[in-house]
Design a protein around this motif. Sequence first.
Motif, PDB file in Angstrom:
ATOM      1  N   LYS A 273      11.122 -45.877  64.270  1.00 10.14           N
ATOM      2  CA  LYS A 273      11.350 -44.506  63.862  1.00 10.14           C
ATOM      3  C   LYS A 273      12.777 -44.083  64.199  1.00 10.14           C
ATOM      4  CE  LYS A 273       6.543 -43.065  64.579  1.00 10.14           C
ATOM      5  NZ  LYS A 273       5.651 -42.138  65.338  1.00 10.14           N
ATOM      6  N   ARG A 274      13.199 -43.004  63.560  1.00 11.38           N
ATOM      7  CA  ARG A 274      14.573 -42.554  63.754  1.00 11.38           C
ATOM      8  C   ARG A 274      14.867 -42.200  65.219  1.00 11.38           C
ATOM      9  NH1 ARG A 274      13.314 -39.798  58.710  1.00 11.38           N
ATOM     10  NH2 ARG A 274      14.418 -40.835  57.002  1.00 11.38           N
ATOM     11  N   THR A 275      13.985 -41.401  65.823  1.00  4.36           N
ATOM     12  CA  THR A 275      14.263 -41.002  67.206  1.00  4.36           C
ATOM     13  C   THR A 275      14.221 -42.205  68.146  1.00  4.36           C
ATOM     14  OG1 THR A 275      11.931 -40.396  67.492  1.00  4.36           O
ATOM     15  CG2 THR A 275      13.469 -38.636  66.898  1.00  4.36           C
ATOM     16  N   THR A 276      13.353 -43.159  67.864  1.00  7.64           N
ATOM     17  CA  THR A 276      13.319 -44.381  68.669  1.00  7.64           C
ATOM     18  C   THR A 276      14.631 -45.143  68.536  1.00  7.64           C
ATOM     19  OG1 THR A 276      10.919 -44.560  68.364  1.00  7.64           O
ATOM     20  CG2 THR A 276      12.085 -46.544  69.076  1.00  7.64           C
ATOM     21  N   ALA A 277      15.135 -45.239  67.317  1.00  8.14           N
ATOM     22  CA  ALA A 277      16.414 -45.925  67.104  1.00  8.14           C
ATOM     23  C   ALA A 277      17.535 -45.233  67.866  1.00  8.14           C
ATOM     24  CB  ALA A 277      16.737 -45.967  65.608  1.00  8.14           C
ATOM     25  N   ILE A 278      17.528 -43.904  67.873  1.00  3.66           N
ATOM     26  CA  ILE A 278      18.579 -43.155  68.575  1.00  3.66           C
ATOM     27  C   ILE A 278      18.553 -43.450  70.062  1.00  3.66           C
ATOM     28  CG2 ILE A 278      19.340 -40.833  69.242  1.00  3.66           C
ATOM     29  CD1 ILE A 278      18.429 -39.901  66.438  1.00  3.66           C
ATOM     30  N   GLU A 322      20.714 -38.921  59.265  1.00  2.00           N
ATOM     31  CA  GLU A 322      19.431 -38.945  58.561  1.00  2.00           C
ATOM     32  C   GLU A 322      18.432 -38.046  59.286  1.00  2.00           C
ATOM     33  OE1 GLU A 322      17.432 -42.462  57.514  1.00  2.00           O
ATOM     34  OE2 GLU A 322      19.191 -43.465  56.690  1.00  2.00           O
ATOM     35  N   THR A 323      18.434 -38.108  60.603  1.00  2.39           N
ATOM     36  CA  THR A 323      17.517 -37.286  61.387  1.00  2.39           C
ATOM     37  C   THR A 323      17.796 -35.807  61.162  1.00  2.39           C
ATOM     38  OG1 THR A 323      17.465 -39.038  63.056  1.00  2.39           O
ATOM     39  CG2 THR A 323      16.589 -36.901  63.703  1.00  2.39           C
ATOM     40  N   VAL A 324      19.077 -35.439  61.136  1.00  2.00           N
ATOM     41  CA  VAL A 324      19.454 -34.052  60.862  1.00  2.00           C
ATOM     42  C   VAL A 324      18.951 -33.619  59.497  1.00  2.00           C
ATOM     43  CG1 VAL A 324      21.413 -32.524  60.409  1.00  2.00           C
ATOM     44  CG2 VAL A 324      21.465 -34.063  62.371  1.00  2.00           C
ATOM     45  N   MET A 325      19.130 -34.468  58.495  1.00  2.00           N
ATOM     46  CA  MET A 325      18.760 -34.114  57.134  1.00  2.00           C
ATOM     47  C   MET A 325      17.247 -33.927  56.954  1.00  2.00           C
ATOM     48  SD  MET A 325      21.609 -33.900  55.472  1.00  2.00           S
ATOM     49  CE  MET A 325      22.274 -33.288  57.030  1.00  2.00           C
ATOM     50  N   GLU A 326      16.456 -34.639  57.772  1.00  2.00           N
ATOM     51  CA  GLU A 326      15.008 -34.615  57.571  1.00  2.00           C
ATOM     52  C   GLU A 326      14.260 -33.818  58.631  1.00  2.00           C
ATOM     53  OE1 GLU A 326      13.966 -35.573  54.869  1.00  2.00           O
ATOM     54  OE2 GLU A 326      15.692 -36.742  54.202  1.00  2.00           O
ATOM     55  N   ALA A 391      11.212 -35.459  61.194  1.00  2.00           N
ATOM     56  CA  ALA A 391      12.185 -36.482  60.812  1.00  2.00           C
ATOM     57  C   ALA A 391      11.613 -37.885  60.959  1.00  2.00           C
ATOM     58  CB  ALA A 391      13.452 -36.355  61.661  1.00  2.00           C
ATOM     59  N   ASP A 392      10.740 -38.077  61.940  1.00  2.00           N
ATOM     60  CA  ASP A 392      10.132 -39.395  62.135  1.00  2.00           C
ATOM     61  C   ASP A 392       9.049 -39.689  61.113  1.00  2.00           C
ATOM     62  OD1 ASP A 392      11.577 -40.438  64.222  1.00  2.00           O
ATOM     63  OD2 ASP A 392      10.306 -39.533  65.767  1.00  2.00           O
ATOM     64  N   GLY A 393       8.406 -38.632  60.601  1.00  2.00           N
ATOM     65  CA  GLY A 393       7.233 -38.840  59.773  1.00  2.00           C
ATOM     66  C   GLY A 393       7.487 -38.978  58.303  1.00  2.00           C
ATOM     67  N   ARG A 394       8.657 -38.495  57.819  1.00  2.00           N
ATOM     68  CA  ARG A 394       8.889 -38.474  56.377  1.00  2.00           C
ATOM     69  C   ARG A 394       9.541 -39.757  55.913  1.00  2.00           C
ATOM     70  NH1 ARG A 394      12.626 -37.181  52.532  1.00  2.00           N
ATOM     71  NH2 ARG A 394      11.866 -36.090  50.695  1.00  2.00           N
ATOM     72  N   GLN A 395       9.011 -40.340  54.840  1.00  2.00           N
ATOM     73  CA  GLN A 395       9.599 -41.521  54.227  1.00  2.00           C
ATOM     74  C   GLN A 395      10.485 -41.103  53.070  1.00  2.00           C
ATOM     75  OE1 GLN A 395       9.248 -44.675  55.404  1.00  2.00           O
ATOM     76  NE2 GLN A 395       8.149 -43.673  57.076  1.00  2.00           N
ATOM     77  N   GLU A 396      11.723 -41.620  53.042  1.00  2.00           N
ATOM     78  CA  GLU A 396      12.668 -41.251  51.993  1.00  2.00           C
ATOM     79  C   GLU A 396      12.589 -42.190  50.805  1.00  2.00           C
ATOM     80  OE1 GLU A 396      16.174 -41.755  54.405  1.00  2.00           O
ATOM     81  OE2 GLU A 396      16.611 -39.643  54.125  1.00  2.00           O
ATOM     82  N   SER A 397      13.016 -41.683  49.674  1.00  2.00           N
ATOM     83  CA  SER A 397      13.254 -42.563  48.536  1.00  2.00           C
ATOM     84  C   SER A 397      14.545 -43.324  48.781  1.00  2.00           C
ATOM     85  CB  SER A 397      13.386 -41.729  47.255  1.00  2.00           C
ATOM     86  OG  SER A 397      14.585 -40.970  47.297  1.00  2.00           O
ATOM     87  N   ALA A 398      14.794 -44.365  47.987  1.00  2.00           N
ATOM     88  CA  ALA A 398      16.030 -45.144  48.146  1.00  2.00           C
ATOM     89  C   ALA A 398      17.254 -44.277  47.935  1.00  2.00           C
ATOM     90  CB  ALA A 398      16.035 -46.313  47.159  1.00  2.00           C
ATOM     91  N   ALA A 399      17.210 -43.388  46.957  1.00  2.00           N
ATOM     92  CA  ALA A 399      18.364 -42.529  46.687  1.00  2.00           C
ATOM     93  C   ALA A 399      18.616 -41.566  47.829  1.00  2.00           C
ATOM     94  CB  ALA A 399      18.152 -41.747  45.387  1.00  2.00           C
TER      95      ALA A 399
END
Length: 411
Positions: A273-278, A322-326, A391-399
């Motif tokens: 997850k994003r926060t784990t990566a941070i 990415e975390t900020v955006m989501e 931010a951790d829960g949402r899956q993004e599209s490739a774009a």
Amino acid sequence: MSAGEKTGSVWHQPMPVWAVAFASVVAFMGIGLVDPILPAIADQLHATPAESELLFTSYLVITGIMMLFTSFISSRIGAKRTLLIGLALILVFAFLCAMSGSVDAVIGFRAGWGLGNALFISTALATIVGAAAGGSANAIMLYEAALGLGLAIGPLVGGLLGSVTWRAPFFGVTTLMAVAFIAIAVLLRVPAGSPQPAPVRLTAAFRALGDPALGLLAVAAVFYNISFFVLLAYSPFPLGFSALGIGFTFFGWGLGLAITSIWGAPLLLRFVKRTTAIVIVLPLIAIDLLIAGLLVDSKPALVACIVVGGLLYGFMNTILTETVMEATEIPRPIASSAYSGVRFLGGAAAPPIAALLAEEWGHTAPYAFGTAAALVAALVVFSGRRLLRRADGRQESAAEQAEAVAIGDAD
């Protein structure tokens, strides 16, 4: 259907897109361009290291402040005018830097450069996406390539030209920006009847920072950027290389940053997850800075730490943004400008503080300061993980993921 859409190739784009992409390369060159010439400026303009570090501070302070208002400005005057005003300001103030006779003048003109850079980089991505063929993902990949190239070659160009005179890199940017200004003025056309962007309130970025998740990430970004600019802005002094040597060292730093921000971060986020990566990467940055401080008298070790730092910061630039955006439902342009503004202001404090610490306690002290800052940033994110579950829960599209990568590099 356009050629780009038919082939699906990122490289088949209309000329306006290439004009903005070229300008993006030059704009991002400006961040690392002064790195190789800081010792020469300090020597020839009779400035202390702390005074010469203010070239970064004045640039970052004005960039950060303006980032809080760029969405307001561009929504009212349009993207093309915002781009051209930004490029014109960079061109004028880069030329004035080259003609300066004192370090105080260069510091002041770098502030004007920061104003232009804020206007340009906040608008360039949206302009490329709007004008590109082949879909938004291809357009964003092109923007990523442009800014990655700018971050990597900025120090190299600064070193090559700076080996002649410290004024030469500023003249080089002036020339390239003139070409970019003409290209965008001629090639970028706004179609008749295009809808006007919805006006953004003057206080939109400030209101956004009141959101608990975005506010927490902004605090983390302040400390993260302190560590970032300790490595970037202070390291030329203990390296003790010529302008060319510093340029090649930070070319390696910029290349590593571009590689991991574009390819490494998306790969890592497939597994954690994003926060784990941070909270994994920030302590690694702290360790890298600590080793740099302990081995600062060894030039090979310091060079290795700088390059490794570039790789680690590339991961963080993308993942944190990415975390900020989501993390919230705030529109991306507003969230990005609010976060970027605070982040740049945090980075502005690091270079002069690092130089002052070195004057008092030696070359190890700035890196200890950066180590502490990276650990504080990790602690802030770790302690506020519950606020960042969105931010951790949402899956993004490739774009969407590609867009976050590009914004992360831009910030």
